[in-house]
Scaffold this motif. Structure first.
Motif, mmCIF file in Angstrom:
data_model
loop_
_atom_site.group_PDB
_atom_site.id
_atom_site.type_symbol
_atom_site.label_atom_id
_atom_site.label_comp_id
_atom_site.label_asym_id
_atom_site.label_seq_id
_atom_site.Cartn_x
_atom_site.Cartn_y
_atom_site.Cartn_z
ATOM 1 N N VAL A 137 13.146 14.047 3.041
ATOM 2 C CA VAL A 137 12.031 13.951 2.055
ATOM 3 C C VAL A 137 11.155 12.754 2.094
ATOM 4 O O VAL A 137 11.204 12.028 3.546
ATOM 5 C CB VAL A 137 12.692 14.128 0.858
ATOM 6 C CG1 VAL A 137 13.172 15.412 0.264
ATOM 7 C CG2 VAL A 137 13.795 13.069 0.571
ATOM 8 N N MET A 138 10.806 12.038 1.177
ATOM 9 C CA MET A 138 10.038 10.708 1.371
ATOM 10 C C MET A 138 10.141 9.941 -0.133
ATOM 11 O O MET A 138 10.866 10.684 -0.932
ATOM 12 C CB MET A 138 8.544 11.168 1.789
ATOM 13 C CG MET A 138 7.659 11.686 0.823
ATOM 14 S SD MET A 138 6.230 11.752 0.946
ATOM 15 C CE MET A 138 5.620 10.182 0.400
ATOM 16 N N ALA A 139 9.535 8.922 0.062
ATOM 17 C CA ALA A 139 9.814 8.208 -1.279
ATOM 18 C C ALA A 139 9.148 8.975 -2.341
ATOM 19 O O ALA A 139 7.965 9.619 -1.925
ATOM 20 C CB ALA A 139 9.034 6.776 -1.049
ATOM 21 N N GLY A 140 9.514 8.924 -3.774
ATOM 22 C CA GLY A 140 8.881 9.678 -4.727
ATOM 23 C C GLY A 140 8.735 8.849 -6.009
ATOM 24 O O GLY A 140 8.058 9.369 -6.998
ATOM 25 N N LEU A 141 8.988 7.649 -5.988
ATOM 26 C CA LEU A 141 8.741 6.578 -7.167
ATOM 27 C C LEU A 141 8.143 5.447 -6.863
ATOM 28 O O LEU A 141 8.188 4.485 -7.625
ATOM 29 C CB LEU A 141 10.339 6.449 -7.943
ATOM 30 C CG LEU A 141 11.020 7.548 -8.634
ATOM 31 C CD1 LEU A 141 12.167 7.324 -9.007
ATOM 32 C CD2 LEU A 141 9.884 8.185 -9.872
ATOM 33 N N GLY A 142 7.203 5.266 -5.910
ATOM 34 C CA GLY A 142 6.450 4.074 -5.744
ATOM 35 C C GLY A 142 6.877 3.688 -4.142
ATOM 36 O O GLY A 142 6.076 2.616 -3.883
ATOM 37 N N GLY A 143 7.695 4.042 -3.666
ATOM 38 C CA GLY A 143 7.987 3.583 -1.995
ATOM 39 C C GLY A 143 6.990 3.550 -1.175
ATOM 40 O O GLY A 143 6.797 2.673 -0.207
ATOM 41 N N SER A 144 6.020 4.690 -1.453
ATOM 42 C CA SER A 144 4.866 4.534 -0.365
ATOM 43 C C SER A 144 3.673 4.068 -1.199
ATOM 44 O O SER A 144 2.835 3.615 -0.195
ATOM 45 C CB SER A 144 4.622 6.101 0.214
ATOM 46 O OG SER A 144 3.885 6.799 -1.158
ATOM 47 N N GLN A 145 3.737 3.667 -2.389
ATOM 48 C CA GLN A 145 2.589 2.926 -3.014
ATOM 49 C C GLN A 145 2.748 1.701 -3.481
ATOM 50 O O GLN A 145 1.964 0.705 -2.805
ATOM 51 C CB GLN A 145 2.350 3.723 -4.009
ATOM 52 C CG GLN A 145 1.855 5.472 -3.756
ATOM 53 C CD GLN A 145 0.820 5.581 -2.932
ATOM 54 O OE1 GLN A 145 -0.263 5.473 -3.162
ATOM 55 N NE2 GLN A 145 1.041 6.352 -1.802
ATOM 56 N N ARG A 146 3.765 1.385 -4.088
ATOM 57 C CA ARG A 146 3.850 0.082 -4.591
ATOM 58 C C ARG A 146 4.333 -0.856 -3.423
ATOM 59 O O ARG A 146 3.777 -2.028 -3.169
ATOM 60 C CB ARG A 146 4.845 -0.096 -5.816
ATOM 61 C CG ARG A 146 4.462 0.192 -7.175
ATOM 62 C CD ARG A 146 5.228 -0.236 -8.318
ATOM 63 N NE ARG A 146 4.755 0.431 -9.388
ATOM 64 C CZ ARG A 146 5.067 1.525 -10.046
ATOM 65 N NH1 ARG A 146 6.157 2.297 -9.430
ATOM 66 N NH2 ARG A 146 4.730 2.023 -11.149
ATOM 67 N N LEU A 147 5.291 -0.280 -2.675
ATOM 68 C CA LEU A 147 5.809 -1.242 -1.578
ATOM 69 C C LEU A 147 4.691 -1.295 -0.649
ATOM 70 O O LEU A 147 4.522 -2.653 0.002
ATOM 71 C CB LEU A 147 7.071 -0.360 -0.769
ATOM 72 C CG LEU A 147 7.813 -1.252 0.370
ATOM 73 C CD1 LEU A 147 8.460 -2.402 -0.382
ATOM 74 C CD2 LEU A 147 8.540 -0.333 1.246
ATOM 75 N N THR A 148 3.859 -0.700 -0.503
ATOM 76 C CA THR A 148 2.586 -1.052 0.553
ATOM 77 C C THR A 148 1.732 -2.029 0.004
ATOM 78 O O THR A 148 1.336 -2.854 0.790
ATOM 79 C CB THR A 148 1.926 0.459 0.796
ATOM 80 O OG1 THR A 148 2.478 1.626 1.265
ATOM 81 C CG2 THR A 148 0.753 0.180 1.659
ATOM 82 N N ARG A 149 1.323 -1.963 -1.293
ATOM 83 C CA ARG A 149 0.549 -2.919 -1.962
ATOM 84 C C ARG A 149 1.429 -4.251 -1.833
ATOM 85 O O ARG A 149 0.763 -5.422 -1.633
ATOM 86 C CB ARG A 149 0.313 -2.749 -3.352
ATOM 87 C CG ARG A 149 -0.723 -1.396 -3.323
ATOM 88 C CD ARG A 149 -0.880 -1.272 -4.808
ATOM 89 N NE ARG A 149 -1.707 0.545 -4.616
ATOM 90 C CZ ARG A 149 -2.435 0.612 -5.292
ATOM 91 N NH1 ARG A 149 -2.998 -0.028 -6.284
ATOM 92 N NH2 ARG A 149 -2.975 1.858 -5.184
ATOM 93 N N PHE A 150 2.860 -4.439 -1.939
ATOM 94 C CA PHE A 150 3.585 -5.436 -2.063
ATOM 95 C C PHE A 150 3.695 -6.371 -0.764
ATOM 96 O O PHE A 150 3.446 -7.489 -0.607
ATOM 97 C CB PHE A 150 5.001 -5.332 -2.745
ATOM 98 C CG PHE A 150 5.197 -4.875 -4.088
ATOM 99 C CD1 PHE A 150 3.930 -4.905 -4.997
ATOM 100 C CD2 PHE A 150 6.236 -4.559 -4.823
ATOM 101 C CE1 PHE A 150 3.758 -4.424 -5.996
ATOM 102 C CE2 PHE A 150 6.192 -4.063 -6.045
ATOM 103 C CZ PHE A 150 4.660 -4.449 -6.859
#
Ligand code: CO8
Length: 258
Positions: A137-150
């Motif tokens: 699967v893949m991240a579903g609670l921010g791992g592809s979104q928040r982590l990228t911004r951080f």
């Protein structure tokens, strides 16, 4: 509500919430997330609480969403039931500051939960990762979104595509965590940061949280205008008069959240 998967302690205006499913390395299941949301909403409504610290055990902040709970679910079940969506939204609606104190594993949903907090203090044993790729699967609670911004695209792609873990030193270098401390000092450091925040005016504390979070949602010019207007509006508070008078009089400010 009597909790089975978390422990809540209120001390010196700080609510400390400890994730407590030691047999599953604090894996996030529906019960834990619903208890966590309840405790956060309780802290939000409790005038004695001015800051929240969210932590886990020495071995794991949380090793992800509960894989055993998810394994047999169908697409229709997770989509129609919006698995973990309402809980994540509720956590993001908490207006008091939340500090994540992370020791050991913060993986998958655990890393994402830490990122939902306002900042992360890590012990030198912390390990962050988005290993969902290993589960098909893949991240579903921010791992592809928040982590990228951080931490930026390259490191985020690396973490999400290879599933590798990042140690505390790399996480600090990358900007994922605000400070790294020896494991034994983690809770003291997080509690003392929380107590420092608890001394401020709650009006400006909540305004800061809203303004910084807004910077992730809107273009820079909009964010700057929002910030300036909130700054202006704080001049309507008694705490602004008190804070500035105290500075001039060389004394500690006595904020009253008014
Ligand atoms: N879920 C369920 N149980 C877990 C989990 C988990 N995520 N992680 C650990 N456990 C359990 C183990 O099964 C084990 O239980 P048991 O003793 O009954 O077999 C116990 O915790 C201890 O774990 P280990 O024996 O594996 O401990 P080790 O020290 O050998 O390894 C690790 C520690 C490396 C952390 C290892 O446990 C591991 O790899 N865990 C899984 C990490 C992972 O893949 N996390 C991502 C999960 S998926 C996810 O988080 C998706 C989030 C998004 C949801 C989106 C909804 C919209």
């Amino acid at each position: 509500m009597a909790y089975e998967t978390i422990i809540v302690e209120v001390e010196d205006h700080v609510a400390k919430i400890t994730l407590n499913r030691p047999d599953a390395l604090n894996a996030l299941n529906s019960q834990l997330l619903s208890e966590l949301v309840d405790a956060l909403q309780d802290a939000q409504g409790n005038d004695k609480v001015r800051c929240i610290v969210l932590t886990g055990s020495e071995k794991a902040f949380a090793a992800g969403a509960d894989i055993k709970m998810m394994a047999e679910k169908s697409f229709v079940e997770v989509f129609s039931g919006d698995l973990f969506g309402p809980e994540a939204d509720a956590i993001m609606r908490v207006r008091k500051p939340i500090i994540a104190a992370v020791s050991g594993y913060a993986l998958g949903g655990g890393c994402e939960l830490a990122m939902m907090c306002d900042f992360i203090i890590a012990s030198d044993t912390a390990k962050f990762g988005q290993p969902e790729i290993n589960l098909g699967v893949m991240a579903g609670l921010g791992g592809s979104q928040r982590l990228t911004r951080f931490i930026g695209k390259s490191k985020s792609m690396d973490m999400n595509l290879t599933g590798r873990f990042m140690d505390a030193e790399e996480a600090e270098r990358a900007g994922l965590v605000s400070r790294v401390v020896p494991a034994k000092k983690l809770l003291d450091e997080a509690m003392s940061a929380a107590q420092k925040i608890a001394e401020k005016s709650m009006v400006s504390v909540m305004a800061v949280k809203e303004a910084v979070n807004r910077s992730y949602e809107v273009p820079l010019a909009e964010g700057l205008l929002f910030e300036r207007r909130v700054f202006h509006s704080l001049f309507a508070t008694e705490d602004q008069k008190e804070g500035m008078a105290a500075f001039a009089e060389k004394r500690e400010a006595q904020f009253r959240d008014k």
